[in-house]
Design a protein around this motif. Structure first.
Motif, PDB file in Angstrom:
ATOM      1  N   UNK A   1      -5.106  -1.264   2.326  1.00  0.00           N
ATOM      2  CA  UNK A   1      -5.359  -0.323   1.236  1.00  0.00           C
ATOM      3  C   UNK A   1      -4.141   0.568   0.997  1.00  0.00           C
ATOM      4  N   UNK A   2      -3.518   0.941   2.090  1.00  0.00           N
ATOM      5  CA  UNK A   2      -2.338   1.787   2.003  1.00  0.00           C
ATOM      6  C   UNK A   2      -1.222   1.071   1.241  1.00  0.00           C
ATOM      7  N   UNK A   3      -1.078  -0.213   1.520  1.00  0.00           N
ATOM      8  CA  UNK A   3      -0.073  -1.016   0.816  1.00  0.00           C
ATOM      9  C   UNK A   3      -0.364  -0.988  -0.683  1.00  0.00           C
ATOM     10  N   UNK A   4      -1.616  -1.171  -1.014  1.00  0.00           N
ATOM     11  CA  UNK A   4      -1.982  -1.215  -2.433  1.00  0.00           C
ATOM     12  C   UNK A   4      -1.645   0.106  -3.121  1.00  0.00           C
ATOM     13  N   UNK A   5      -2.005   1.217  -2.470  1.00  0.00           N
ATOM     14  CA  UNK A   5      -1.742   2.531  -3.062  1.00  0.00           C
ATOM     15  C   UNK A   5      -0.248   2.729  -3.303  1.00  0.00           C
TER      16      UNK A   5
ATOM     17  N   UNK B   1       2.014   0.518  -3.602  1.00  0.00           N
ATOM     18  CA  UNK B   1       2.473  -0.418  -4.622  1.00  0.00           C
ATOM     19  C   UNK B   1       2.122   0.115  -6.020  1.00  0.00           C
ATOM     20  N   UNK B   2       0.911   0.624  -6.176  1.00  0.00           N
ATOM     21  CA  UNK B   2       0.474   1.145  -7.474  1.00  0.00           C
ATOM     22  C   UNK B   2       1.277   2.374  -7.885  1.00  0.00           C
ATOM     23  N   UNK B   3       1.860   3.036  -6.889  1.00  0.00           N
ATOM     24  CA  UNK B   3       2.683   4.216  -7.197  1.00  0.00           C
ATOM     25  C   UNK B   3       4.136   3.818  -7.406  1.00  0.00           C
TER      26      UNK B   3
END
Lengths: 352, 271
Positions: B228-232, B234-236
């Motif tokens: 989830x941290x990776x996704x966040x 990445x989205x930033x």
């Protein structure tokens, strides 16, 4: 009676494995439970061991009802069909398992295991794993393992089924000798008539969840009481109307007759045959070399008979017309079997 | 002639497999590492030692360890009961064990959201007992346990089935207790399959994204696992930190792979 079963019933779903079974076994005897597959013999063995619970009836060992005693407390040795050796333990550990569980002291365990390894002739194999043993050796380990805690009763489920023919013969005599020497009461299950006759002191014949007959192998072989027992031993032929064969007295309400190969004499047309006048003609349909003899399939009317001829007798070929003489046969009336002799044999003895 | 043909087929097949492995496995792996290190070792170190990253690592480890523990116990019991006993509904149970791998993880997450969330009839009771599941660590653990549910039991069932019950019966007849039978007879047999199941379960638990994503609420430092941290990140558009954190997951996966190979190798040797 040392082991006694009283009115035992056991069903698996709709299948009735034991139908009101009762029998008794004397101490020190070697008993064969013989029957076709699915006749309920293994179920009987497993109920005595405590691996199955009967639906009703009593199992008595040494005067005590043991129905509610768990398998682990019955002190029964059991040899499984595929031996069920512990595959991650060595031969030594396998045999010692039952003793270690009992928390015997190390010294006495070691002594007993060595004693058993000597007894079954597996010296030097203590450190091997079951996968490194031949079928016969596994069988010996299974036997030693079952005997290690000194059981009063030894149960063997198809003990020779997984061994090749040659070794089986050897093991049969070996096992019989062992059990005789140790004097432990034993019950073994088998579907092989030859094996049962050869090994057992007494036989219990099972069929369809019922007991057909009990007695010594000789008694049962010579005087089968039921139609099933009469037809179970050897390559029997069934004759619908036996009066087509000459000089047999008539039995009231006879349903059919059963003939064993050794009851039949087949002779060539020109050969000497003392009872020629009582023989009927038949046509040979098949000959099969069986090693020690020649097996013939002979048609008499609509009946096919299996008979044997010695190798030194003149050769009979397929299609030949031969004389068929029957010495005796089992006539079945309902489920009962009785033996009747050919009358010409009797006349003959009177003449002489 | 025939030999030539089969040689061509052999190298063709090997070539295609290698190409695929390179394109779909090695290349992405290489990209992850190179992207992570694009701004140098210092930037990488900063991203990896970031407070939120550390807490995400710990949460992932926590969820994985709990999921493996719970599924180990459940897997053993389920595999044991399915293979050693006969009972009504046995087929239904073996089918149900497979539900987590057939249902999409997102749906699994939604199921838990509806079961324990505000709309749920049991929500007031949970509230009264001061238990928070949704958007909290218990929810993440729950989702992880759910998706890794069948891994251990699925490994054990075939092994236990092939073994039959004879050896256990033999041991029981000799007076061994249930625990002794398990320890001395059953466990040596299932040991490698069991370890293999644990490894698979752990690998799956670490990488779980879908179900966890629904239940987590993405509270940074609180309910963020590594994926989830990776996704966040990445989205930033913070690509370097995103890849750096990904590389941690990749390394964990490689460690698991090595363990898996060792287990498999030793398991084969023990046969």
């Amino acid at each position: 009676m040392y082991v006694e079963l009283k009115n035992i019933n056991k069903s698996f779903g709709d299948f009735k494995a034991s139908d009101n079974i009762s029998f008794g076994i004397e101490k020190g005897k070697l008993i064969g439970l013989l029957g076709p597959s699915g006749s309920g013999k293994t179920t009987i063995l497993r109920m005595i061991a405590g691996l199955e619970t009967p639906d009703s009836g009593e199992i008595i060992i040494d005067g005590k009802v043991i129905n509610n005693i768990p398998a682990s407390k019955r002190e029964i040795g059991f040899v499984f069909q595929n031996y069920a050796l512990f595959r991650y333990m060595t031969v030594y550990e396998n045999i010692a398992f039952g003793l270690r569980v009992r928390k015997n002291d190390k010294k006495s365990i070691d002594k007993r295991v060595k004693e058993l390894i000597n007894l079954v002739g597996l010296e030097g194999m203590e450190k091997r794993y079951p996968s490194q043993l031949s079928g016969g050796q596994k069988q010996r380990v299974a036997f030693a393992r079952a005997l290690a805690p000194n059981p009063q009763l030894l149960l063997l489920d198809e003990p020779f089924a997984a061994i090749d023919a040659k070794v089986r013969q050897e093991l049969r005599s070996w096992l019989k000798e062992m059990i005789l020497k140790l004097g432990v009461t034993s019950i073994f299950v088998t579907h092989d008539q030859d094996e049962a006759i050869e090994v057992a002191d007494e036989l219990i014949i099972t069929n369809n969840g019922k007991i057909e007959q009990t007695g010594t192998p000789l008694e049962i072989y010579q005087n089968p009481e039921t139609a099933f027992t009469a037809s179970f031993f050897g390559q029997t032929s069934i004759i619908g109307d036996y009066t087509r064969f000459k000089t047999f007295s008539k039995v009231e309400n006879a349903s059919s007759a059963i003939v064993r190969p050794e009851f039949i004499k087949i002779t060539k047309k020109g050969e000497v045959q003392k009872f020629r006048s009582s023989a009927v003609s038949g046509i040979v349909e098949r000959t099969l070399f069986r090693g020690s003899n020649i097996e013939l399939t002979v048609r008499v009317g609509d009946v096919l008979l299996t008979a044997r001829r010695a190798l030194d007798e003149p050769i009979i070929s397929v299609g030949e017309t031969v004389d068929v003489f029957i010495y005796r046969l089992f006539v079945t009336v309902g489920n009962k079997a009785r033996i009747i002799e050919n009358e010409s044999l009797r006349e003959n003895s009177i003449v002489i | 002639m025939k030999n030539e043909g089969s040689k061509i087929v052999k190298w063709l097949l090997i070539g295609i497999s290698l190409l695929f492995a390179f394109l779909f496995l090695l290349l992405p792996l290489f990209t992850v590492i190179s992207e992570a290190l694009r701004n140098g070792w210092a930037a990488y170190k900063e991203a990896v030692t970031d407070e939120y990253t550390i807490s995400a690592i710990w949460l992932t480890v926590e969820a994985t360890v709990i999921a493996v523990l719970i599924n180990t116990i459940f897997g053993l019991f389920a595999a044991w009961s399915v293979t050693k006993f006969y009972f009504r509904g046995k087929k239904l149970m073996t089918t149900m064990i497979d539900i987590p791998v057939t249902v999409s993880p997102i749906i699994a997450g939604l199921i838990f959201l509806l079961t324990f969330g505000r709309q749920s009839p049991i929500y007031p009771y949970l509230q009264a007992a001061n238990i928070q599941i949704v958007f909290a660590v218990p929810g993440i653990v729950l989702a992880t346990v759910f998706v890794t549910f069948p891994f251990i039991s699925r490994e054990l069932i075939p092994v236990l089935e092939s073994q039959g019950t004879d050896e256990e019966e033999a041991a029981a007849l000799m007076g061994a207790s249930g625990l002794t039978i398990f320890r001395r007879v059953t466990f040596p047999h299932i040991k490698w399959a069991f370890l293999y199941g644990i490894v698979l379960c752990a690998a799956r638990a670490m990488g779980e994204f879908g179900a966890v994503s629904v239940l987590s609420g993405h509270l940074r430092g609180k309910t963020n696992t590594l994926p989830l941290h990776v996704e966040i990140l990445f989205n930033e558009f913070r690509y370097v930190p995103a890849f750096a954190v990904s590389s941690i997951l990749v390394m964990m996966a490689v460690v698991i792979l090595i363990i898996r190979s060792v287990v498999e190798y030793r398991g084969k040797g023990a046969e």
